[in-house]
Design an enzyme around this catalytic site. Sequence first.
Site, PDB file in Angstrom:
ATOM      1  N   THR A  50      -5.035 -57.618  38.088  1.00 28.95           N
ATOM      2  CA  THR A  50      -5.441 -56.361  38.713  1.00 28.95           C
ATOM      3  C   THR A  50      -6.948 -56.163  38.673  1.00 28.95           C
ATOM      4  OG1 THR A  50      -3.328 -55.402  38.146  1.00 28.95           O
ATOM      5  CG2 THR A  50      -5.070 -53.846  38.599  1.00 28.95           C
ATOM      6  N   TYR A  85      -0.405 -52.954  45.285  1.00 33.10           N
ATOM      7  CA  TYR A  85      -1.673 -53.643  45.538  1.00 33.10           C
ATOM      8  C   TYR A  85      -1.451 -55.126  45.315  1.00 33.10           C
ATOM      9  CZ  TYR A  85      -1.814 -53.811  40.490  1.00 33.10           C
ATOM     10  OH  TYR A  85      -1.489 -54.037  39.194  1.00 33.10           O
ATOM     11  N   SER A  98      -0.610 -62.092  36.544  1.00 35.05           N
ATOM     12  CA  SER A  98      -0.343 -62.791  35.280  1.00 35.05           C
ATOM     13  C   SER A  98       1.142 -63.004  35.042  1.00 35.05           C
ATOM     14  CB  SER A  98      -0.995 -62.075  34.097  1.00 35.05           C
ATOM     15  OG  SER A  98      -0.323 -60.894  33.778  1.00 35.05           O
ATOM     16  N   THR A 137      -2.894 -57.974  33.144  1.00 35.62           N
ATOM     17  CA  THR A 137      -2.557 -57.354  31.852  1.00 35.62           C
ATOM     18  C   THR A 137      -1.124 -57.624  31.404  1.00 35.62           C
ATOM     19  OG1 THR A 137      -1.912 -55.267  32.902  1.00 35.62           O
ATOM     20  CG2 THR A 137      -4.220 -55.487  32.200  1.00 35.62           C
ATOM     21  N   ASP A 138      -0.248 -58.003  32.349  1.00 36.34           N
ATOM     22  CA  ASP A 138       1.172 -58.098  31.995  1.00 36.34           C
ATOM     23  C   ASP A 138       1.464 -59.144  30.916  1.00 36.34           C
ATOM     24  OD1 ASP A 138       1.649 -56.135  33.821  1.00 36.34           O
ATOM     25  OD2 ASP A 138       2.530 -57.432  35.351  1.00 36.34           O
ATOM     26  N   LYS A 157       0.864 -54.908  25.167  1.00 33.95           N
ATOM     27  CA  LYS A 157       0.840 -53.921  26.248  1.00 33.95           C
ATOM     28  C   LYS A 157       1.974 -52.940  25.984  1.00 33.95           C
ATOM     29  CE  LYS A 157       0.580 -53.400  31.245  1.00 33.95           C
ATOM     30  NZ  LYS A 157       0.558 -54.021  32.568  1.00 33.95           N
ATOM     31  N   GLU A 189      20.507 -63.606   4.118  1.00 34.95           N
ATOM     32  CA  GLU A 189      21.355 -64.430   4.990  1.00 34.95           C
ATOM     33  C   GLU A 189      20.525 -65.385   5.859  1.00 34.95           C
ATOM     34  OE1 GLU A 189      23.495 -61.595   7.427  1.00 34.95           O
ATOM     35  OE2 GLU A 189      21.970 -61.833   8.974  1.00 34.95           O
TER      36      GLU A 189
END
Length: 326
Positions: free
Chosen positions: A14, A27, A60, A93-94, A166, A284
């Site tokens: 972005t 966008y 991304s 940013t993702d 994020k 465990e």
Amino acid sequence: MTKSRITVLATGGTIAGIAGSALRHDYRPGQIDIAQYLSTVEGLGLEAEFTGHQIANIGSEDIGPKVWGPLHSAISLAIADPACDGVIVTHGTDTLEETAFLLDLTLPTDKPVVLVGAMRPADAVGYDGLRNFANAARVAGDGDAAGRGVLVVMGDRVFAARDVRKVRTRSTDAFRGYPRGSIGLVTPSALDWFGAPWRRGEAARFVYSDQLPPVVILYAHAGMDPDLARRIVGKDQRGVVIAGVGEGNLPNAVRNILIERRRDGVAVVRASRVDEGLVDREPEDDANGFIAARALNPQKARILLQLLLAEGVVDPAAMQTTFDGR
Ligand code: DAS
């Protein structure tokens, strides 16, 4: 005042996106190339000289080993160049936190490497990309930024790659650190660190590999069909990270399938789907041969597990030691 010399490696996102209208919500990421971007940056009068290289120009969500390989090589070259003081990577940013953590684990710590993005495209009202970039330039040009591992600059804050995540889909204040919050505050004119660097002059912890072994993330939920685990965690997988409920918990029937898979040699890591989810070892885990992700979220636990497997580490106790470290 001498200007810092900063290499900028652009991957898209972005920060290089265009909507075409202030009224559009949708966008296209990765529309502005790095030469164009740096000509806009020039107008800001920052105390730095930039050299730009385009590694990719994509959202991304499409970033993975095909981009990580060239990106890692370009950063390594820049770090080795005496004429470079620091590196900025522009990124969507993702999945920024995944790239940042992978680089953090596979780069030495003697020069600043800073990832930066934006939550709004370049032609949006209130575009945050230029401010984030100016902040990143201040961090990348700061001698005290080295020795803190790979850094992420977003929303006037500096985060360590291991902590950053994020947490919001839209706000410009979209990133948070866990368990450490931000490790510094930054604006284009000021930078304040919280504490001293803790990794000065460290070599890379892992050799970067283009051949990351297959590891899946299994998302746990109420009413989960155990057969899903059988289908997703096939024999071709080298590892699985559970995005478990609460403290890395999972339905009994699913756990039993994963115990079977573990006996077949698949590495099993318990993480949490809870945002601030510390997952500690339980008795465990010893019996099952499982690993606790500690403070790493599932997507970061997956990257660490892939690097461990790529280096031939298969012993759960040795893996746990690495998950426990910082
Ligand atoms: N399109 C997304 C990406 O490239 C979002 C962003 O950059 O903020 O990750």
